[in-house]
Motif scaffolding. Structure first.
Motif, PDB file in Angstrom:
ATOM      1  N   VAL A   6       0.952  -1.095  -0.046  1.00 39.77           N
ATOM      2  CA  VAL A   6       0.014   0.006   0.088  1.00 39.77           C
ATOM      3  C   VAL A   6       1.008   1.279   0.051  1.00 39.77           C
ATOM      4  N   ARG A   7       0.596   2.036  -0.991  1.00 44.03           N
ATOM      5  CA  ARG A   7       1.388   3.406  -0.898  1.00 44.03           C
ATOM      6  C   ARG A   7       0.564   4.557  -0.214  1.00 44.03           C
ATOM      7  N   LYS A   8       1.134   5.362   0.503  1.00 46.76           N
ATOM      8  CA  LYS A   8       0.492   6.383   1.043  1.00 46.76           C
ATOM      9  C   LYS A   8       1.097   7.750   0.686  1.00 46.76           C
ATOM     10  N   THR A   9       0.500   8.742   0.414  1.00 42.23           N
ATOM     11  CA  THR A   9       1.148   9.931   0.240  1.00 42.23           C
ATOM     12  C   THR A   9       1.602  10.721   1.301  1.00 42.23           C
ATOM     13  N   PRO A  10       2.607  11.699   1.598  1.00 37.59           N
ATOM     14  CA  PRO A  10       3.092  12.404   2.430  1.00 37.59           C
ATOM     15  C   PRO A  10       1.958  13.297   3.257  1.00 37.59           C
ATOM     16  N   LEU A  11       0.681  13.113   2.495  1.00 39.89           N
ATOM     17  CA  LEU A  11      -0.497  14.045   2.953  1.00 39.89           C
ATOM     18  C   LEU A  11      -1.670  13.152   3.335  1.00 39.89           C
ATOM     19  N   HIS A  12      -1.206  11.713   3.630  1.00 31.33           N
ATOM     20  CA  HIS A  12      -2.148  10.908   3.684  1.00 31.33           C
ATOM     21  C   HIS A  12      -2.637  11.074   5.582  1.00 31.33           C
ATOM     22  N   GLU A  13      -1.870  11.404   6.278  1.00 30.64           N
ATOM     23  CA  GLU A  13      -2.287  11.748   7.511  1.00 30.64           C
ATOM     24  C   GLU A  13      -3.406  12.821   7.675  1.00 30.64           C
ATOM     25  N   TRP A  14      -3.106  13.968   7.088  1.00 31.43           N
ATOM     26  CA  TRP A  14      -3.986  14.742   6.896  1.00 31.43           C
ATOM     27  C   TRP A  14      -5.457  14.420   6.322  1.00 31.43           C
ATOM     28  N   GLN A  15      -5.245  13.467   5.550  1.00 30.96           N
ATOM     29  CA  GLN A  15      -6.561  13.233   4.731  1.00 30.96           C
ATOM     30  C   GLN A  15      -7.471  12.256   5.894  1.00 30.96           C
ATOM     31  N   VAL A  16      -6.411  11.346   6.655  1.00 34.28           N
ATOM     32  CA  VAL A  16      -7.350  10.618   7.733  1.00 34.28           C
ATOM     33  C   VAL A  16      -7.923  11.329   8.541  1.00 34.28           C
TER      34      VAL A  16
END
Ligand SMILES: [Zn+2]
Lengths: 91, 991
Positions: free
Chosen positions: B602-612
């Motif tokens: 699974v690839r997550k972008t560096p902005l993933h956390e904000w999106q969650v």
């Protein structure tokens, strides 16, 4: 799972490589000089030989180099591998 | 229940560890070291299952992987495992096992009626049912499945854990019998890295039931010494309970290991690359074909010996041995030593004079030479056999009482792995078996699997094979000598593929060849009568050799009988193909740990956390998790997307575009290189310019697209689609390395180095200003389709003024470790403008309003840029990959599918993507399909649904009305329109 000798990295599992089809197919220098039939021959026709074959492989999950493999399509034995423009190397 | 058939002493079971288990609901006891089969025999369970077609009672016949009858279901609930062989199930405390066949019970089975109706289920039953009238199988299936009973699989997911490991070795030895142990020792002494694998819980193979001496000590002491030696070697790894089930190319083998010691992992898949392989898997004893040869109590002679000597179980009182070779006498010797009665040894040979027959005779056994078992009798188990002369000589026809018949028809070397490796087999008339031909991979066969059956010879051959394997890999063999067993005289085997036909009731009785599939002699004869000649056809017609034992017991008998029927020799008939796996392997073991969340990276972008944090549901694109939309309280997808679209077009939206592929193309020949791969003119791009680029395959079809920017005279920054990033890099490398090695170009993937934040909407410029952008953002200074390095929030960034929404828009490229910071600052700076985060769904709607394609959604490898109306970006002044193909007749023919838009006539219905376009209303076949809808959304900005797709001759059909029909049968009337719905002049993006 073939064992393929990358000319740069040595013997590695097939799963690290991508198959690239028949070797020695050069892109025509002047595509416009070719008839439609000749162009189609370059584009689509492959020899699909039974036995000794020259093919290109890419060490995709390794050094990412393309190289030539001489492989028997019946026994799957690999006779030698070469850099694109270099000397053979027996496995 | 007491273990009535357990011998008071002997065996390798651990009597101080009694175990309780259940079989078909009955609680029974056994000992550690038992298999389920040996424990069942110890408890006197003669009937352990029912046969496949005829539901005849069946008992345990063998002691290993060749067992055809004792098929059981083990465990319960989600841990249940169907179709195990009781001979391979190690007994454990609390083990629950059931027969997979027998309904309502193994002792009273309604299906037994099939036995009387045999003709209905004869050879070719399945074949004929499938091939006759279409409904026939459907009518029969439920009945057959229930009656056949192949175990039942748990319905939920497998709760067990598996793992896989890779291993490398100089010499892999498969099988730890006398040959394998000798090979492992001599290879180890030569210095090789040895991997020794054996499917049993303890090493030894045939030695575990052996009464001979080796190196002047009892075989079991020799065995203990070998095991201790090998365990002590640092370069030797021993894997027990480990079956080599696949021999693949280039000496790659797959093994599966049962791990009973570590309950965290129940099975482990080993992937082994061996420099040399020694195959020493032994041999399987052959059954004999005679009427009622499937009665419970009829067993393989070697299995009888194994149960007595290894498990201390004598499975009956009165024994008859039926053999065509010396090895069958061993069962009688062991039976007598275990205190049983031997009624007779029936030997079809006239001349019997080996050491084993002599021993048996000296112990008082009666030997009937030139005699065969003409048939067996009994109802739910063997009661007697009838013997008759084999030919002229032999004793008169008579009945012998017995409860166990030990049969030996000779031996089939386990050539499975050799065959899988690509090797052929050759028929040896003496001792009538197939042995491995020349190896085609770096392998050598030794011992019984090589057709050598004497203990002395197996030890010698194993020793030699180990030395040879080590030598071939460059090790100097040590001066050790092979272990020795006393020489034995044995008489020749006399092939006996069936017994002479008898008159009377026995003539009508079934003679089984493949027990697991209930394939009988008359089935084979029927197949031959119906014209089947090739062994592969006969196999499929009669089911010979199918099933979980894969014909380990019956195949050779079947081939010999086919040869007899066709008047051919056995080598002329040949064997069927041996394929992996050697024994059944769980899917779970093959999958290993790669299940559930670990199935795929699974690839997550560096902005993933904000999106969650902000409640975005995610969409999987390639392997990336991308924010799909950002619902507010109470919003569904549709309302959230409408809000995001309207806010972006009215003010400003922000999106994470980090998943786009990014490649730095640098070097003196970067421009030349890109000219050859992209359709537009690269040379015309000045430094700081951006251009939309399309890449074609050599066949002229669109392969990928993206924006590229010229960062310097010799440096370009190329973006690709999210899903195409890896392919494009490989494609570039292919051409650079194979066709144009003279070009000096360096390629660097920067996909994960830089993150991309897209700002779109009329206020995007204001947001950049609020973030302290240090470059002039006025349209004259920073026009559309240009790029600048800048500082935002005091961080270095690269700004691209490009637009995938048709709005004034910028993409901020920022170092990935600063992306989260930059995004949060943009959100803060944009708050005054009501900045609205949007996900992939809104991105799709906005681009569709502009008629922009998504490669892979709107194209499918059969679409040229001309079909898409992209003629404007195809250079006429250079060659590029795919250009010549655009002049091929098929690419210029009239009527090709072309890129168009669609409006629903009712202005309400959103057409389903994938809908086919047809003319007229009737849908009477044949209905020509004119094209399809590839993208379809409700446009909140326009207030009506829009769709895009490909339509035959589409450019000339604008204004036509068509019917869009989806897979569910839904129909929508649509009008063909130009594929740009919003701001067709493109004024907004230039603002
Ligand atoms: Zn490499």
């Amino acid at each position: 799972m073939l064992l393929i000798e990358c000319p740069w990295c040595g013997p590695r599992d097939e799963s690290e490589f991508a198959y690239g089809g028949e070797a020695d197919i050069s892109r025509p220098i002047d595509p416009d000089a070719l008839s439609d039939a000749e162009w189609a021959d370059y584009l689509f026709m492959r020899s699909n030989r039974k036995g000794e074959n020259r093919e290109i492989w890419n060490h995709q999950h390794g050094c990412r180099r393309w190289f030539v493999v001489e492989r028997d399509t019946v026994s799957y034995a690999i006779r030698a591998t070469f850099p694109m423009d270099g000397e053979g190397r027996s496995p | 229940m007491s273990q009535a058939f357990r011998l008071p002493v002997g065996g390798r079971i651990r009597r101080d560890e009694p175990l309780e288990f259940t079989f078909n609901g009955r609680t029974l006891s056994g000992f550690a070291g038992d298999t389920l089969a040996s424990a069942l025999l110890a408890n006197g369970c003669r009937v352990v299952g029912r046969s496949f077609k005829y539901h005849r009672p069946r008992g345990i016949m063998a002691a290993g992987a060749e067992e055809p009858n004792a098929i059981v279901q083990v465990g319960r609930g989600q841990h249940a495992e169907p179709n195990l062989k009781a001979t391979q199930v190690e007994l454990q405390a609390g083990l629950e096992a059931r027969s997979v066949r027998g309904w309502p019970s193994v002792n009273f089975d309604l299906g037994r009626i099939n036995d009387r109706l045999g003709g209905v289920l004869a050879a070719g039953f399945y074949y004929k049912t499938f091939m006759s009238s279409a409904g026939s199988w459907h009518r029969s299936e439920r009945f057959i499945r229930r009656a056949a009973g192949l175990g039942w699989a748990p319905t939920g997911s497998d709760p067990d854990r598996y793992e896989s490991r890779n291993a490398h070795c100089d010499v892999l030895v498969v099988g730890a019998g006398p040959a394998g142990l000798s090979a492992a020792r001599s290879a180890a002494l030569a210095g090789a890295r040895v991997l020794l694998v054996d499917d049993q819980p303890e090493l030894g193979g045939a030695l575990l039931a052996c009464r001979d001496t080796i190196d002047r000590m009892p075989a079991k002491d020799w065995l203990a010494a070998q095991a201790a030696f090998l365990e002590a070697q640092p370069r030797v790894r021993v894997l027990r309970r480990c079956t080599a089930f696949g021999y693949h190319d280039h000496n790659f083998l797959s093994l599966v290991q049962h791990d009973l010691t570590d309950h965290a992992v129940v099975q482990r898949l080993w992937r082994v690359r061996a420099k040399q392989v020694v195959l020493a898997q032994g041999a399987f004893e052959r059954s004999l074909v005679f009427p009622n040869n499937d009665l419970p109590g009829v067993m393989l002679a070697s299995a009888v010996s194994t149960y007595i000597r290894r498990y201390a179980v004598r499975p009956g009182c009165q024994l008859v041995v039926f053999t065509n070779n010396d090895s069958g006498y061993q069962a009688a010797i062991d039976w007598l030593e275990a205190g049983g009665q031997v009624e007779a040894i029936v030997d079809c040979r006239d001349d019997v004079r080996g050491d084993l027959p002599r021993t048996a005779q000296s112990m008082g056994a009666r030997i009937l030479t030139g005699t065969v078992v003409a048939g067996a009798r009994g109802r739910s188990g063997l009661r007697s056999v009838e013997v008759a002369p084999a030919a002229g000589s032999g004793v008169a026809r008579q009945k012998l009482q017995c409860d166990v018949l030990a049969m030996s028809g000779g031996w089939n070397p386990a050539v499975h792995l050799h065959s899988q490796s690509g090797g052929r087999n050759q028929w040896q008339p003496e001792p009538a078996c197939f042995t491995p031909g020349n190896p085609v991979q770096a392998a050598v066969s030794a011992g019984a699997c090589n057709g050598v059956f004497g203990l002395r010879e197996c030890l010698a051959q194993g020793h030699q094979a180990g030395q040879e394997a080590a030598r071939r890999w460059g090790f100097e063999p040590a001066f050790d000598e092979a272990s020795e067993a006393p020489a034995m005289q044995s008489g020749a085997l006399m092939p006996l593929w069936r017994v002479p036909e008898m008159r009377g009731r026995l003539a009508a009785s079934k003679q089984f060849i493949d027990y697991q599939n209930d394939t009988t002699l008359s089935d084979l004869r029927l197949a031959l009568r119906e014209g089947f000649e090739h062994i592969e056809h006969i196999k499929r017609y009669t089911a010979l050799g199918f099933g979980t034992d894969q014909g380990k017991m019956g195949n050779i008998n079947g081939m010999a009988l086919v040869a007899e029927g066709l008047g051919k020799t056995i080598p002329e008939v040949g064997t069927t193909t041996f394929r992996p796996p050697f024994t059944p392997v769980r899917f779970g073991a093959c999958a290993g740990g790669d299940v559930g969340d670990l199935y795929e990276p699974v690839r997550k972008t560096p902005l993933h956390e904000w999106q969650v944090e902000n409640g975005a549901p995610f969409e999987v694109v390639g392997q990336w998790l991308r924010a799909h939309y950002y619902p507010h309280e109470g919003e569904d997808l549709e309302t959230a997307v409408c809000r995001e679209c309207l806010a972006t077009r009215a003010s400003v939206g922000i999106m994470d575009a980090s998943t786009l592929g990014k490649i730095d193309v640098s070097g003196p020949d970067a421009e030349t290189f890109l000219e050859r791969l992209y359709t537009h003119d690269i040379a015309r791009m000045s430094v700081g310019r951006c251009a939309y680029g399309v890449m074609l395959g050599e066949d002229g079809m669109v392969m990928d697209d993206g924006v590229m920017a010229r960062l310097g005279p010799e440096r370009f920054y190329v973006t690709t689609t999210t899903g195409g990033a890896a392919n494009v890099l490989s494609w570039m490398e292919l051409w650079l390395q194979t066709e144009w090695p003279d070009l000096q170009v360096r390629l660097t993937s920067l996909t994960e180095t830089w993150s991309t934040i897209a700002l779109a909407g009329p206020n995007s410029r204001q947001v950049l200003r609020a973030m302290g952008c240090d470059v002039d953002l006025e349209p004259e200074a920073f026009p559309f389709m240009t790029t600048r390095t800048a500082r935002l929030e005091n961080e270095p960034v690269r700004l691209f003024r490009i637009s995938f929404s048709g709005e004034l828009a910028y993409e901020i490229n920022v170092r990935s470790d600063r992306a989260d910071f930059m995004w949060r600052r943009a959100m803060a700076a944009g708050a005054a403008f009501g900045i609205t985060p949007y996900g992939t769904e809104t991105m799709h709607v906005l681009r569709a309003e502009k008629g922009f394609i998504i490669v892979g959604q709107d194209t499918d490898g059969s679409v040229t840029p001309v079909d898409l109306g992209m003629n404007w970006m195809m250079s006429k002044s250079k060659d590029y990959i795919g250009r010549r193909s655009l002049a091929r007749p098929d690419c210029v023919r009239p009527g090709r599918k072309q890129w168009v838009g669609f409006r629903s006539l009712d202005d309400r219905t959103v057409v389903r993507e994938g809908s086919q376009l047809v003319q007229g209303d009737t849908l009477e076949p044949p209905v020509p399909l004119l094209g399809h809808v590839s993208s379809s959304y409700f446009s909140a900005c326009l207030g009506y649904p829009i769709a895009l797709g490909l339509l035959n001759d589409g450019k000339r059909r604008h204004g036509e009305e068509l019917l869009a029909v989806d897979a569910g049968g839904g129909r929508t009337r649509v009008r063909v329109v130009a594929p740009v719905f919003y701001d067709p002049e493109g004024e907004r993006q230039h603002a």
